[in-house]
Design a protein around this motif. Structure first.
Motif, PDB file in Angstrom:
ATOM      1  N   CYS A   1      -3.282   1.086   6.576  1.00  0.00           N
ATOM      2  CA  CYS A   1      -3.669   0.378   7.822  1.00  0.00           C
ATOM      3  C   CYS A   1      -4.287   1.341   8.832  1.00  0.00           C
ATOM      4  O   CYS A   1      -5.016   0.931   9.716  1.00  0.00           O
TER       5      CYS A   1
ATOM      6  N   PHE B   1      -3.018  10.876  10.570  1.00  0.00           N
ATOM      7  CA  PHE B   1      -1.794  10.562   9.846  1.00  0.00           C
ATOM      8  C   PHE B   1      -0.828  11.758   9.885  1.00  0.00           C
ATOM      9  O   PHE B   1      -0.168  12.071   8.904  1.00  0.00           O
TER      10      PHE B   1
ATOM     11  N   ASN C   1       0.801  -1.236   0.000  1.00  0.00           N
ATOM     12  CA  ASN C   1       0.000   0.000   0.000  1.00  0.00           C
ATOM     13  C   ASN C   1       0.827   1.276   0.000  1.00  0.00           C
ATOM     14  O   ASN C   1       0.564   2.211  -0.722  1.00  0.00           O
TER      15      ASN C   1
ATOM     16  N   TRP D   1      11.014   2.810   6.263  1.00  0.00           N
ATOM     17  CA  TRP D   1      10.668   2.947   7.695  1.00  0.00           C
ATOM     18  C   TRP D   1      11.315   1.822   8.503  1.00  0.00           C
ATOM     19  O   TRP D   1      11.559   1.954   9.705  1.00  0.00           O
TER      20      TRP D   1
ATOM     21  N   LEU E   1       7.529   4.041   1.546  1.00  0.00           N
ATOM     22  CA  LEU E   1       7.439   4.591   2.909  1.00  0.00           C
ATOM     23  C   LEU E   1       7.717   3.497   3.927  1.00  0.00           C
ATOM     24  O   LEU E   1       8.532   3.656   4.855  1.00  0.00           O
ATOM     25  N   LEU E   2       7.070   2.342   3.733  1.00  0.00           N
ATOM     26  CA  LEU E   2       7.184   1.277   4.732  1.00  0.00           C
ATOM     27  C   LEU E   2       8.514   0.548   4.664  1.00  0.00           C
ATOM     28  O   LEU E   2       9.078   0.164   5.686  1.00  0.00           O
TER      29      LEU E   2
ATOM     30  N   GLU F   1       3.324  -4.772  12.407  1.00  0.00           N
ATOM     31  CA  GLU F   1       2.314  -3.723  12.289  1.00  0.00           C
ATOM     32  C   GLU F   1       1.248  -4.295  11.376  1.00  0.00           C
ATOM     33  O   GLU F   1       1.503  -4.484  10.184  1.00  0.00           O
TER      34      GLU F   1
HETATM   35  O1  LIG Z   1       3.650   6.497   8.908  1.00  0.00           O
HETATM   36  C1  LIG Z   1       4.329   5.491   9.189  1.00  0.00           C
HETATM   37  O2  LIG Z   1       5.452   5.531   9.703  1.00  0.00           O
HETATM   38  C2  LIG Z   1       3.780   4.161   8.879  1.00  0.00           C
HETATM   39  O3  LIG Z   1       4.404   3.183   9.244  1.00  0.00           O
HETATM   40  C3  LIG Z   1       2.544   4.045   8.162  1.00  0.00           C
HETATM   41  C4  LIG Z   1       1.982   2.811   8.020  1.00  0.00           C
HETATM   42  C5  LIG Z   1       0.837   2.633   7.231  1.00  0.00           C
HETATM   43  C6  LIG Z   1       0.405   1.388   6.985  1.00  0.00           C
HETATM   44  O4  LIG Z   1      -0.590   1.087   6.185  1.00  0.00           O
END
Ligand SMILES: O=C(O)C(=O)/C=C/C=C/O
Length: 502
Positions: A304, A464, A171, A179, A175-176, A270
């Motif tokens: 998520c 968010f 998704n 991370w 980013l993930l 997560e």
């Molecule tokens: O914003 C974040 O660090 C993050 O891990 C977002 C996760 C979203 C998952 O669907």
């Protein structure tokens, strides 16, 4: 700025591909390709790329080179050396910004505007956050005088956990992945990344970034794979893996945990959510409507953290319901490159079918469909894609499956409540515990309600909004552990406590 257009031609000529085929990156080189699987565009349903299929030999090789790298020059780097490397990686991610935008958009069909503002900037931001964290990381130390008069100095030193499996979903791919990779490298580990088979492209560009930033060979490895029993499972059940970090569905999480149990591997999960928004009558309704529209429909609801249950105090239920329904109906369709596009396709036809099955289940359970409920028609190539209508439902109780099971699409269900206790109790009636939003103008109520919610993350009058040092993760079926700030450092390092008698 060059318009984002993703095609094998764009990738071709980059080290990450050969004949428009995305390759594994192991031991500091892109591997020759044999078996492949197709990458289908969620926008048109057409194949856009081929991807190398990782087998047991690929995974074994990746694990052994990652282990070897643990004991090479990488082991002698200091936190400051690694911080400097993470900053070089961040610089290179920024240099490849438009390729990463194009890669994410091609794989997911998400809008260029979202990729440019949310997904891709977080790549460099994640690396910079953990560079700052590891460079200045204090040691934990205590001076002690014990009851029998002895004196001691205790201090704890961090060392890497070892070889970390990084399994990430489709998704928010870049980013993930970053991370997890950023803190893992910050702490001196080596990693093997297994991206979703749906989103191989940005991970391949990330491998090119690592290559260009001269990350020591074997420290960062990328293995593609498709479906059950393939690279993902081979990796998480591999004896040579020391820790597993996974973001994805709760069911997959428990399967990974089962295979990690034999070796007592550390896991950081997560997982799924069934996140509630609590809208109180005293909320700024403009903000609550705008914020909830964002938290329900961002990325097609495929985050998520997205809201799927909207609990609204009865006095404002009708107004809020009508305004959110209007917002859902006004969500703009368009091609990904159109900066005004808001409606994106589901990642695959399979996932769209799943979301659609919940739309049908909702009506069978007696819900009212206030907006959407089906599949749009475009009269062009997008009819071959995995598009679905943004949808608003109402009329069901908390026990309905639509209110208990994660749908992971552009859909929410609205439910009224009378008082604070009922709102909290309803929100907590869930097997999940990841995120929630609270919309109220009463600061006392915000501070009273937020800590009572069984969720790892509660946003007040926002959603968010992220400080990368804060604890991030969920409870109950939504996960194990926390990421972010020192919470990531704690997962990606082992502590040795040294006690010296004074
Ligand atoms: O914003 C974040 O660090 C993050 O891990 C977002 C996760 C979203 C998952 O669907």
């Amino acid at each position: 700025m060059r318009a984002a257009r993703w095609s094998p031609e764009l990738m071709a000529g980059q080290p990450g591909t050969e004949r428009g085929v995305l390759r594994h990156y192991v031991g500091g080189r892109f591997l020759p390709v044999d078996a492949t699987f197709p990458k289908i565009s969620p926008v048109t349903g057409r194949m856009i790329l081929e991807v190398a299929e990782g087998d047991e030999e690929t995974v074994d090789t990746a694990v052994s080179v990652a282990r070897r790298a643990l004991h090479g020059p990488w082991a002698r780097t200091s936190p400051d050396d690694r911080a400097a490397l993470l900053r070089r990686i961040a610089d290179e991610l920024e240099r490849r910004h438009e390729d990463l935008v194009a890669a994410e958009v091609a794989d997911t069909g998400k809008s260029v505007s979202q990729a440019r503002t949310l997904d891709v900037p977080r790549g460099a931001a994640n690396f910079r956050a953990f560079a700052d964290l590891i460079a200045g990381a204090p040691l934990e130390a205590f001076q002690t005088t014990t009851a029998d008069g002895r004196r001691a100095l205790n201090y704890a030193v961090r060392r890497p956990v070892g070889v970390v499996a990084v399994v990430v979903p489709w998704n928010l791919p870049l980013l993930l992945t970053t991370w997890k990779v950023a803190p893992a490298l910050a702490c001196g580990n080596t990693v093997i990344v297994k991206p979703s088979e749906e989103t191989p492209s940005s991970a391949t560009v990330l491998a090119e970034v690592m290559d260009r930033a001269s990350v020591p060979e074997g420290v960062f490895n990328l293995v593609h794979g498709h479906g059950p029993g393939a690279a993902g499972e081979l990796l998480t059940s591999h004896a040579g893996i020391d820790a597993i970090t996974f973001t994805g569905e709760s069911g997959t999480g428990s399967a990974i945990m089962r295979s990690a149990a034999a070796g007592l591997k550390a896991v950081s999960f997560e997982l799924g959510g069934k996140n509630a928004a609590l809208v109180f009558a005293d909320a700024d309704l403009d903000a609550a409507v705008a914020g909830t529209t964002r938290s329900v429909f961002t990325n097609g609801g495929q985050v998520c953290l997205c809201t799927e249950r909207v609990l609204v105090q009865r006095a404002v239920f009708a107004e809020f319901r009508d305004r959110l329904t209007d917002q859902a109906r006004q969500q703009r369709y368009g091609w990904p490159a159109d900066p005004h596009t808001q409606v994106i396709p589901m990642i695959s036809h399979g996932h769209r079918d799943k979301v659609l099955s919940y739309y049908h289940l909702a009506t069978q359970e007696g819900a009212t469909v206030l907006a959407g409920g089906g599949v749009p028609t475009f009269g062009d190539d997008r009819d071959g894609g995995a598009y679905i209508q943004p949808t608003v439902l109402a009329g069901l109780g908390s026990d309905a499956r639509v209110n208990r099971e994660e749908i992971f699409g552009p859909v929410c269900h609205l439910q009224p409540f009378d008082d604070e206790d009922e709102a909290v109790q309803t929100a907590n009636e869930s097997d999940y515990g990841l995120a929630a939003t609270v919309w109220t103008s009463d600061v006392h109520r915000a501070h009273r309600v937020a800590p009572r919610l069984e969720a790892g993350l509660v946003w007040v009058n926002s959603w968010f909004l992220r400080d990368l040092r804060s604890p991030f993760g969920g409870m109950k079926a939504s996960g194990i552990g926390r990421e972010g700030g020192r919470h990531s450092l704690d997962f990606y390092s082992e502590l040795t406590n040294v006690c010296v008698e004074l």
